[in-house]
Design a protein around this motif. Structure first.
Motif, PDB file in Angstrom:
ATOM      1  N   TYR A  28      -4.208  -9.583 -43.473  1.00 20.11           N
ATOM      2  CA  TYR A  28      -4.202  -9.500 -42.089  1.00 20.11           C
ATOM      3  C   TYR A  28      -4.254  -8.162 -41.745  1.00 20.11           C
ATOM      4  O   TYR A  28      -3.937  -7.056 -42.280  1.00 20.11           O
ATOM      5  CB  TYR A  28      -2.965 -10.482 -41.585  1.00 20.11           C
ATOM      6  CG  TYR A  28      -1.697  -9.809 -41.688  1.00 20.11           C
ATOM      7  CD1 TYR A  28      -0.967  -9.088 -40.829  1.00 20.11           C
ATOM      8  CD2 TYR A  28      -1.115 -10.361 -42.834  1.00 20.11           C
ATOM      9  CE1 TYR A  28       0.247  -8.677 -40.986  1.00 20.11           C
ATOM     10  CE2 TYR A  28       0.259 -10.169 -43.117  1.00 20.11           C
ATOM     11  CZ  TYR A  28       0.806  -9.319 -42.353  1.00 20.11           C
ATOM     12  OH  TYR A  28       2.201  -8.768 -42.571  1.00 20.11           O
ATOM     13  N   GLY A  29      -4.877  -7.869 -40.437  1.00 19.59           N
ATOM     14  CA  GLY A  29      -5.192  -6.630 -40.013  1.00 19.59           C
ATOM     15  C   GLY A  29      -3.755  -5.653 -39.910  1.00 19.59           C
ATOM     16  O   GLY A  29      -3.961  -4.654 -40.468  1.00 19.59           O
ATOM     17  N   TRP A  30      -2.732  -6.376 -39.597  1.00 19.31           N
ATOM     18  CA  TRP A  30      -1.339  -5.111 -39.872  1.00 19.31           C
ATOM     19  C   TRP A  30      -1.349  -4.735 -41.240  1.00 19.31           C
ATOM     20  O   TRP A  30      -1.089  -3.566 -41.503  1.00 19.31           O
ATOM     21  CB  TRP A  30      -0.263  -5.866 -38.770  1.00 19.31           C
ATOM     22  CG  TRP A  30       1.035  -4.934 -39.099  1.00 19.31           C
ATOM     23  CD1 TRP A  30       1.788  -4.551 -40.030  1.00 19.31           C
ATOM     24  CD2 TRP A  30       1.010  -4.086 -38.110  1.00 19.31           C
ATOM     25  NE1 TRP A  30       2.686  -3.854 -39.713  1.00 19.31           N
ATOM     26  CE2 TRP A  30       2.368  -3.181 -38.484  1.00 19.31           C
ATOM     27  CE3 TRP A  30       0.592  -3.797 -37.007  1.00 19.31           C
ATOM     28  CZ2 TRP A  30       2.833  -2.276 -37.613  1.00 19.31           C
ATOM     29  CZ3 TRP A  30       1.221  -2.613 -36.038  1.00 19.31           C
ATOM     30  CH2 TRP A  30       2.199  -2.089 -36.420  1.00 19.31           C
ATOM     31  N   GLU A  31      -1.350  -5.569 -42.161  1.00 19.61           N
ATOM     32  CA  GLU A  31      -1.280  -5.503 -43.329  1.00 19.61           C
ATOM     33  C   GLU A  31      -2.199  -4.312 -44.021  1.00 19.61           C
ATOM     34  O   GLU A  31      -2.134  -3.462 -44.415  1.00 19.61           O
ATOM     35  CB  GLU A  31      -1.498  -6.602 -44.278  1.00 19.61           C
ATOM     36  CG  GLU A  31      -1.127  -6.684 -45.755  1.00 19.61           C
ATOM     37  CD  GLU A  31      -1.157  -7.995 -46.374  1.00 19.61           C
ATOM     38  OE1 GLU A  31      -0.760  -7.936 -47.674  1.00 19.61           O
ATOM     39  OE2 GLU A  31      -1.902  -8.747 -45.815  1.00 19.61           O
ATOM     40  N   LEU A  32      -3.670  -4.579 -43.494  1.00 19.23           N
ATOM     41  CA  LEU A  32      -4.685  -3.721 -43.940  1.00 19.23           C
ATOM     42  C   LEU A  32      -4.287  -2.259 -43.265  1.00 19.23           C
ATOM     43  O   LEU A  32      -4.471  -1.286 -43.832  1.00 19.23           O
ATOM     44  CB  LEU A  32      -6.020  -4.100 -43.370  1.00 19.23           C
ATOM     45  CG  LEU A  32      -6.527  -5.195 -44.128  1.00 19.23           C
ATOM     46  CD1 LEU A  32      -7.693  -5.595 -43.401  1.00 19.23           C
ATOM     47  CD2 LEU A  32      -7.297  -4.303 -45.321  1.00 19.23           C
ATOM     48  N   SER A  33      -3.968  -2.152 -42.004  1.00 20.35           N
ATOM     49  CA  SER A  33      -3.628  -0.977 -41.278  1.00 20.35           C
ATOM     50  C   SER A  33      -2.559  -0.282 -41.977  1.00 20.35           C
ATOM     51  O   SER A  33      -2.666   1.028 -42.325  1.00 20.35           O
ATOM     52  CB  SER A  33      -3.538  -1.150 -39.777  1.00 20.35           C
ATOM     53  OG  SER A  33      -1.902  -1.519 -39.704  1.00 20.35           O
ATOM     54  N   GLU A  34      -1.585  -0.751 -42.533  1.00 17.95           N
ATOM     55  CA  GLU A  34      -0.415  -0.020 -43.024  1.00 17.95           C
ATOM     56  C   GLU A  34      -0.915   0.613 -44.579  1.00 17.95           C
ATOM     57  O   GLU A  34      -0.609   1.765 -44.684  1.00 17.95           O
ATOM     58  CB  GLU A  34       0.748  -0.848 -43.463  1.00 17.95           C
ATOM     59  CG  GLU A  34       1.558  -1.463 -42.191  1.00 17.95           C
ATOM     60  CD  GLU A  34       2.752  -2.341 -42.678  1.00 17.95           C
ATOM     61  OE1 GLU A  34       2.600  -3.143 -43.801  1.00 17.95           O
ATOM     62  OE2 GLU A  34       3.440  -2.509 -41.900  1.00 17.95           O
ATOM     63  N   ARG A  35      -1.770  -0.146 -45.178  1.00 20.26           N
ATOM     64  CA  ARG A  35      -2.307   0.437 -46.493  1.00 20.26           C
ATOM     65  C   ARG A  35      -3.052   1.554 -46.183  1.00 20.26           C
ATOM     66  O   ARG A  35      -3.093   2.650 -47.030  1.00 20.26           O
ATOM     67  CB  ARG A  35      -3.169  -0.898 -47.457  1.00 20.26           C
ATOM     68  CG  ARG A  35      -2.135  -2.002 -47.774  1.00 20.26           C
ATOM     69  CD  ARG A  35      -1.343  -1.411 -48.790  1.00 20.26           C
ATOM     70  NE  ARG A  35      -2.069  -1.175 -49.931  1.00 20.26           N
ATOM     71  CZ  ARG A  35      -2.552  -1.827 -51.107  1.00 20.26           C
ATOM     72  NH1 ARG A  35      -2.386  -3.269 -50.802  1.00 20.26           N
ATOM     73  NH2 ARG A  35      -3.258  -1.453 -52.082  1.00 20.26           N
ATOM     74  N   LEU A  36      -3.911   1.456 -45.109  1.00 19.95           N
ATOM     75  CA  LEU A  36      -4.942   2.264 -44.854  1.00 19.95           C
ATOM     76  C   LEU A  36      -4.479   3.627 -44.363  1.00 19.95           C
ATOM     77  O   LEU A  36      -4.782   4.879 -44.462  1.00 19.95           O
ATOM     78  CB  LEU A  36      -6.207   1.895 -43.838  1.00 19.95           C
ATOM     79  CG  LEU A  36      -7.058   1.077 -44.442  1.00 19.95           C
ATOM     80  CD1 LEU A  36      -7.868   0.262 -43.513  1.00 19.95           C
ATOM     81  CD2 LEU A  36      -8.141   1.618 -45.691  1.00 19.95           C
ATOM     82  N   ILE A  37      -3.257   3.464 -43.400  1.00 17.19           N
ATOM     83  CA  ILE A  37      -2.517   4.679 -42.953  1.00 17.19           C
ATOM     84  C   ILE A  37      -1.857   5.172 -43.875  1.00 17.19           C
ATOM     85  O   ILE A  37      -1.882   6.885 -43.943  1.00 17.19           O
ATOM     86  CB  ILE A  37      -1.695   4.097 -41.660  1.00 17.19           C
ATOM     87  CG1 ILE A  37      -2.532   3.771 -40.528  1.00 17.19           C
ATOM     88  CG2 ILE A  37      -0.657   5.217 -41.405  1.00 17.19           C
ATOM     89  CD1 ILE A  37      -1.780   2.966 -39.217  1.00 17.19           C
ATOM     90  N   SER A  38      -1.075   4.455 -44.831  1.00 19.30           N
ATOM     91  CA  SER A  38      -0.448   5.235 -45.837  1.00 19.30           C
ATOM     92  C   SER A  38      -1.418   6.078 -46.749  1.00 19.30           C
ATOM     93  O   SER A  38      -0.926   7.168 -47.487  1.00 19.30           O
ATOM     94  CB  SER A  38       0.517   4.432 -46.686  1.00 19.30           C
ATOM     95  OG  SER A  38      -0.380   3.278 -47.566  1.00 19.30           O
ATOM     96  N   ALA A  39      -2.456   5.612 -46.846  1.00 17.79           N
ATOM     97  CA  ALA A  39      -3.478   6.346 -47.671  1.00 17.79           C
ATOM     98  C   ALA A  39      -4.159   7.614 -47.020  1.00 17.79           C
ATOM     99  O   ALA A  39      -5.048   8.277 -47.467  1.00 17.79           O
ATOM    100  CB  ALA A  39      -4.589   5.330 -48.250  1.00 17.79           C
ATOM    101  N   GLY A  40      -3.878   7.729 -45.781  1.00 20.58           N
ATOM    102  CA  GLY A  40      -4.587   8.633 -44.882  1.00 20.58           C
ATOM    103  C   GLY A  40      -5.885   8.309 -44.602  1.00 20.58           C
ATOM    104  O   GLY A  40      -6.735   9.333 -43.981  1.00 20.58           O
TER     105      GLY A  40
END
Length: 110
Positions: A28-40
């Motif tokens: 889901y979107g929030w999960e995707l965003s957390e992964r992408l944000i943490s990877a920069g």
């Protein structure tokens, strides 16, 4: 350098990073965003939803809703066959491209 090279590089690959994450499992979107944000790869969740919309319009991802035990129904994103084909094509190009760039920008010989 006046150009933010990091921003330009992220713009070129973030869609494929999303496809790569979705190739593992629907998210889901929030999960995707957390992964992408943490990877920069993205700065905030606000930049993710327009990207997901483009991926849906291109037919590379589709959505489905699923009940959540922790709140409202969540919209999940999953890879389509066309999205998997696009990701595989990118994978075939990425390694030789990255290797070529690394060879060109490697430290000077002493």
């Amino acid at each position: 350098m006046t150009l933010d090279a990091g921003t330009q590089m992220r713009k070129g690959v973030v869609e494929y990073c999303v496809l790569g994450l979705l190739s593992r499992t629907p998210m889901y979107g929030w999960e995707l965003s957390e992964r992408l944000i943490s990877a920069g790869m993205i700065a905030s969740i606000g930049t993710l939803y327009p990207l997901l919309s483009r991926l849906r319009q291109s037919g590379w991802v589709r959505t489905f809703d699923q009940a959540s035990t922790a709140g409202p129904v969540r919209r999940y994103y999953e890879l389509t066959a066309e999205g998997r084909a696009q990701l595989n094509g990118f994978r075939a190009l990425w390694e030789p491209f990255a290797r070529g760039v690394a060879d060109l920008i490697d430290q000077e010989e002493s």
